[in-house]
Design an enzyme around this catalytic site. Structure first.
Site, mmCIF file in Angstrom:
data_model
loop_
_atom_site.group_PDB
_atom_site.id
_atom_site.type_symbol
_atom_site.label_atom_id
_atom_site.label_comp_id
_atom_site.label_asym_id
_atom_site.label_seq_id
_atom_site.Cartn_x
_atom_site.Cartn_y
_atom_site.Cartn_z
ATOM 1 N N HIS A 198 0.814 -1.220 0.000
ATOM 2 C CA HIS A 198 0.000 0.000 0.000
ATOM 3 C C HIS A 198 0.848 1.270 0.000
ATOM 4 O O HIS A 198 0.536 2.241 -0.668
ATOM 5 C CB HIS A 198 -0.905 0.034 1.233
ATOM 6 C CG HIS A 198 -1.979 -0.989 1.197
ATOM 7 N ND1 HIS A 198 -2.776 -1.180 0.099
ATOM 8 C CD2 HIS A 198 -2.391 -1.874 2.123
ATOM 9 C CE1 HIS A 198 -3.624 -2.151 0.366
ATOM 10 N NE2 HIS A 198 -3.423 -2.593 1.595
ATOM 11 N N ARG A 305 -8.640 -5.106 -15.028
ATOM 12 C CA ARG A 305 -8.525 -6.437 -14.406
ATOM 13 C C ARG A 305 -9.412 -6.415 -13.166
ATOM 14 O O ARG A 305 -9.131 -5.684 -12.227
ATOM 15 C CB ARG A 305 -7.088 -6.700 -13.975
ATOM 16 C CG ARG A 305 -6.088 -6.860 -15.109
ATOM 17 C CD ARG A 305 -4.714 -7.121 -14.508
ATOM 18 N NE ARG A 305 -3.757 -7.641 -15.467
ATOM 19 C CZ ARG A 305 -2.801 -6.899 -16.033
ATOM 20 N NH1 ARG A 305 -2.689 -5.618 -15.758
ATOM 21 N NH2 ARG A 305 -1.949 -7.449 -16.886
ATOM 22 N N ARG A 341 -12.577 -6.850 -18.109
ATOM 23 C CA ARG A 341 -12.280 -8.275 -18.286
ATOM 24 C C ARG A 341 -12.940 -9.047 -17.157
ATOM 25 O O ARG A 341 -12.823 -8.673 -15.988
ATOM 26 C CB ARG A 341 -10.765 -8.507 -18.250
ATOM 27 C CG ARG A 341 -10.412 -9.968 -18.482
ATOM 28 C CD ARG A 341 -8.939 -10.192 -18.584
ATOM 29 N NE ARG A 341 -8.271 -10.056 -17.301
ATOM 30 C CZ ARG A 341 -6.972 -10.173 -17.126
ATOM 31 N NH1 ARG A 341 -6.187 -10.380 -18.172
ATOM 32 N NH2 ARG A 341 -6.425 -10.064 -15.946
ATOM 33 N N ASN A 463 1.593 -11.499 -21.900
ATOM 34 C CA ASN A 463 2.189 -12.053 -20.665
ATOM 35 C C ASN A 463 1.962 -13.561 -20.612
ATOM 36 O O ASN A 463 2.879 -14.323 -20.331
ATOM 37 C CB ASN A 463 1.574 -11.406 -19.418
ATOM 38 C CG ASN A 463 1.688 -9.902 -19.438
ATOM 39 O OD1 ASN A 463 2.481 -9.362 -20.189
ATOM 40 N ND2 ASN A 463 0.898 -9.230 -18.623
ATOM 41 N N ASP A 464 0.741 -13.957 -20.882
ATOM 42 C CA ASP A 464 0.445 -15.389 -20.869
ATOM 43 C C ASP A 464 0.800 -16.051 -22.191
ATOM 44 O O ASP A 464 1.251 -17.191 -22.209
ATOM 45 C CB ASP A 464 -1.039 -15.623 -20.553
ATOM 46 C CG ASP A 464 -1.289 -15.568 -19.065
ATOM 47 O OD1 ASP A 464 -0.518 -16.186 -18.313
ATOM 48 O OD2 ASP A 464 -2.234 -14.874 -18.644
ATOM 49 N N ARG A 474 5.831 -17.910 -16.296
ATOM 50 C CA ARG A 474 6.140 -16.482 -16.231
ATOM 51 C C ARG A 474 6.622 -16.030 -14.858
ATOM 52 O O ARG A 474 7.095 -14.921 -14.702
ATOM 53 C CB ARG A 474 4.940 -15.646 -16.736
ATOM 54 C CG ARG A 474 3.771 -15.523 -15.825
ATOM 55 C CD ARG A 474 2.555 -14.955 -16.571
ATOM 56 N NE ARG A 474 2.082 -13.714 -15.997
ATOM 57 C CZ ARG A 474 0.911 -13.155 -16.264
ATOM 58 N NH1 ARG A 474 0.081 -13.713 -17.147
ATOM 59 N NH2 ARG A 474 0.546 -12.051 -15.718
HETATM 60 C C1 PEP Z 1 -1.649 -11.035 -20.346
HETATM 61 O O1 PEP Z 1 -1.661 -12.241 -20.094
HETATM 62 O O2 PEP Z 1 -0.872 -10.510 -21.162
HETATM 63 C C2 PEP Z 1 -2.575 -10.122 -19.654
HETATM 64 C C3 PEP Z 1 -2.697 -8.869 -20.005
HETATM 65 O O3 PEP Z 1 -3.262 -10.619 -18.610
HETATM 66 P P1 PEP Z 1 -2.677 -10.914 -17.151
HETATM 67 O O4 PEP Z 1 -1.282 -10.313 -17.082
HETATM 68 O O5 PEP Z 1 -3.636 -10.277 -16.219
HETATM 69 O O6 PEP Z 1 -2.669 -12.392 -17.102
HETATM 70 MG MG MG Z 2 -3.283 -13.154 -19.031
#
Ligand code: PEP
Ligand code: MG
Length: 599
Positions: A198, A305, A341, A463-464, A474
């Site tokens: 925080h 998110r 999302r 990212n995924d 990751r």
């Molecule tokens: C991703 O996977 O690129 C993404 C934007 O979602 P998150 O990082 O929340 O999994």
């Molecule tokens: Mg993702």
């Protein structure tokens, strides 16, 4: 205390809030005081319980007073943290367990409280989740306050800070931070904490440089020491030599100059010199971030998110609570779009009252849309809240981790059912709400042509996508060297998805961290992405790069890099290409340590 004079000592921590500051250290004693453990006689039990109750009241009053004293509306936004602490002080289990221990074990209030706190801490620790770690630190802050109250310490030095200082502490609670006169604070340095603590979030939103997770700061720094701190790189130098101070000031000058230049681009469209326009949007995790969208020139929210709304609490948010949050987003963004999302829970993000399944591969387990389809009531609640909010602005619906057409058809069937229910109940919503899917699972990227017929837009979650396409966890530091956004496989996937989307006449966005990397801006532009969604503060710099570029050069760059075979060849080619075209942008940000070690 004898002064240990340390000169020009570099310590490295986690840069939590950017900015370079030179100033005097103000040491705040927040090391956890080990309270005295005493046995008490049977005749002392009642008065000990009473003493504990008084300390509880005293601590609650202190927090209420701190809350009242916050006048600055920007700081006030964060006062909900004080409510969390008040909730802990009112927690029946905390109170009852401590009183029971005093009575049964005949120990003083401090000892009994310590035992209760240890139990709660162990329970939180068993949950592997970043947000629960934060709850553990809230618990620590509250117990430290209670111990101080039990010891009769009412006032502490923290409110009396004068001049302009860098606060150095083992740990700082948000209540501590809110209690300080922030006008006198030019920076924060703490042994504990992470980027999402925080205090780090507060420091960022107030624009005060901060470095956390230094471990040894309070051991090495004395009150009054001169410090130079770099909140971006995470460097702290204790009693710097003149030469070192100068190099930091030089870096600060370069960054400031660039920032002044860059922020001018915030309000301008992201349009290249040869007239190609893309959208730069924001990734947000909390609606409290809405004010920053305007400052940095976000043209909408490309990814909200929703997980944080669901985590960190005993009860899941009811439909009404969710509706209020989504409605606030829709209204604040209007006439721009906000993309919400649906829950991407599962894997390492778990809900507090949901049993954690023993999954061997949680990232490939019951996550995101798979979780929503299993917990259909949670999903329907969220869809209803989003649909209701869609009557108050322009919302889009984004579904995470779709792996094939069947899943999206099922989601759409449920959406239809929820819509029918709302129509029947005469509740307004946007019947045309757009539905998009995250492209983050390789099977979705390969079948993008099929998916494109079912949805209104794509959003590539690199990212995924990188983790699943390259088989690189990751969050596993042992294989992080293989986590390569510019791997030819990733670039081919992105290019194919963009081409497929455009053939189907739907737009395609990118919302993974890759989108915020300025060095990759032209590759993504050249591959034809329509929207880039990123953390708001990264937007102006990206706009500047795009506005100073030509789309046709970006296309030529992409053609060139597709001839290389490895990510490292592509990376070095692109970086060199960017440094040549944007020398100021790509040299100002290298840290003093990087510059020192490379010279
Ligand atoms: C991703 O996977 O690129 C993404 C934007 O979602 P998150 O990082 O929340 O999994
Ligand atoms: Mg993702």
């Amino acid at each position: 205390m004898a002064n240990r004079l340390v000169t020009d000592k570099f310590i490295h921590g986690i840069g939590a809030s950017a900015g370079i500051i030179i100033g005097k250290a103000f040491l705040v004693d927040r090391s956890l005081v080990r309270p005295a453990q005493k046995r008490i006689g049977p005749g002392e039990v009642d008065s000990e319980v009473e003493r504990f109750r008084r300390a509880l009241e005293e601590s609650k009053n202190q927090l209420a007073e701190i809350k009242e004293r916050i006048l600055d509306p920007e700081v006030r936004q964060h006062s909900f943290i004080l409510d969390v602490h008040l909730m802990i002080l009112n927690d029946a289990m905390l109170i009852q367990d401590t009183i029971d221990t005093i009575r049964k074990r005949k120990v003083n209030a401090e000892w009994a409280l310590e035992q209760t706190i240890d139990k709660l801490d162990a329970a939180f620790n068993a949950i592997e989740d970043e947000y629960f770690k934060e709850r553990r630190s809230d618990l620590r802050y509250v117990s430290a306050r209670l111990f101080r109250s039990l010891q009769g310490k009412k006032h502490d030095d923290i409110t009396k800070i004068k001049g302009s200082v860098i606060v150095v502490a083992h740990d700082l609670s948000p209540a501590d931070t809110l209690q300080m006169n922030l006008k006198h604070i030019s920076g924060f340095v703490t042994d504990m904490g992470g980027k999402v603590s925080h205090t780090a979030i507060l420091a960022r939103s107030l624009g005060i440089p901060a470095i956390v997770g230094l471990n040894v700061a309070t051991a090495l720094i004395n009150g009054g020491d001169l410090l130079v701190i770099d909140g971006e790189s995470g460097d702290v130098v204790v009693n710097p030599t003149e030469e070192v101070s100068k190099s930091f000031l030089e870096r600060k000058r370069r960054i400031k100059f660039l920032e002044r230049e860059v922020i001018k681009y915030a309000s301008l469209p992201a349009e290249t010199q040869d007239g190609v326009r893309v959208q730069l949007q924001a990734n947000i995790e909390m609606v409290d971030e809405i004010p920053s969208l305007k400052i940095y020139g976000a043209e909408g929210v490309g990814l909200y998110r929703t997980e944080i709304l669901f985590m960190n609490r005993k009860e899941l948010p009811a439909e009404e609570e969710q509706f209020q949050v989504y409605r606030r987003l829709a209204e604040a963004l209007h006439p721009a779009h906000a993309t919400i999302r649906t829950l991407d829970i599962g894997g390492d993000k778990i809900l507090s009252n949901y049993p954690k399944g023993n999954e061997m591969n949680p990232a490939m387990g019951l996550r995101a849309v798979r979780f929503s389809m299993k917990e259909i009531d949670i999903f329907k609640n969220q869809l209803r809240a989003i649909l209701r909010a869609s009557a108050f602005g322009k919302l889009k619906l984004l579904i995470p981790m779709i792996s094939g057409i069947q899943e999206i058809r099922q989601v759409k069937a449920i959406l239809q059912e929820v819509k029918r229910g709302l129509t029947k109940a005469k509740v307004s919503f946007d019947p045309e709400i757009q539905v998009g899917v995250m492209i983050e699972v390789p099977s979705a990227s390969i079948t993008a042509d099929i998916l494109a017929r079912e949805v209104d837009f794509f959003s590539i979650g690199t990212n995924d996508l990188i983790q699943y396409a390259l088989a690189i966890d990751r969050v596993n530091e042992h294989v992080s060297y293989l986590y390569e956004p510019l791997h030819p496989a990733i670039l081919r996937i992105i290019r194919n998805v963009v081409q497929t989307a455009h053939q189907a006449k739907i737009p395609v966005a990118i919302c993974g961290e890759m989108a915020a990397e300025p060095a990759y801006a032209l590759i993504l532009l050249g591959m034809g992405l329509d929207e880039f969604s990123m953390t708001p503060a990264s937007i102006p710099r990206m706009k500047r790069i795009l506005r100073l570029s030509r789309f046709e050069d970006a296309v030529a760059l992409v053609d060139r890099i597709f001839q290389f075979q490895t990510a490292s060849e592509i990376e070095s080619y692109v970086r060199k290409w960017m440094v040549e075209r944007f020398p100021k942008d790509f040299t100002a940000h290298s840290s003093v340590q990087e510059t020192r070690s490379s010279s």
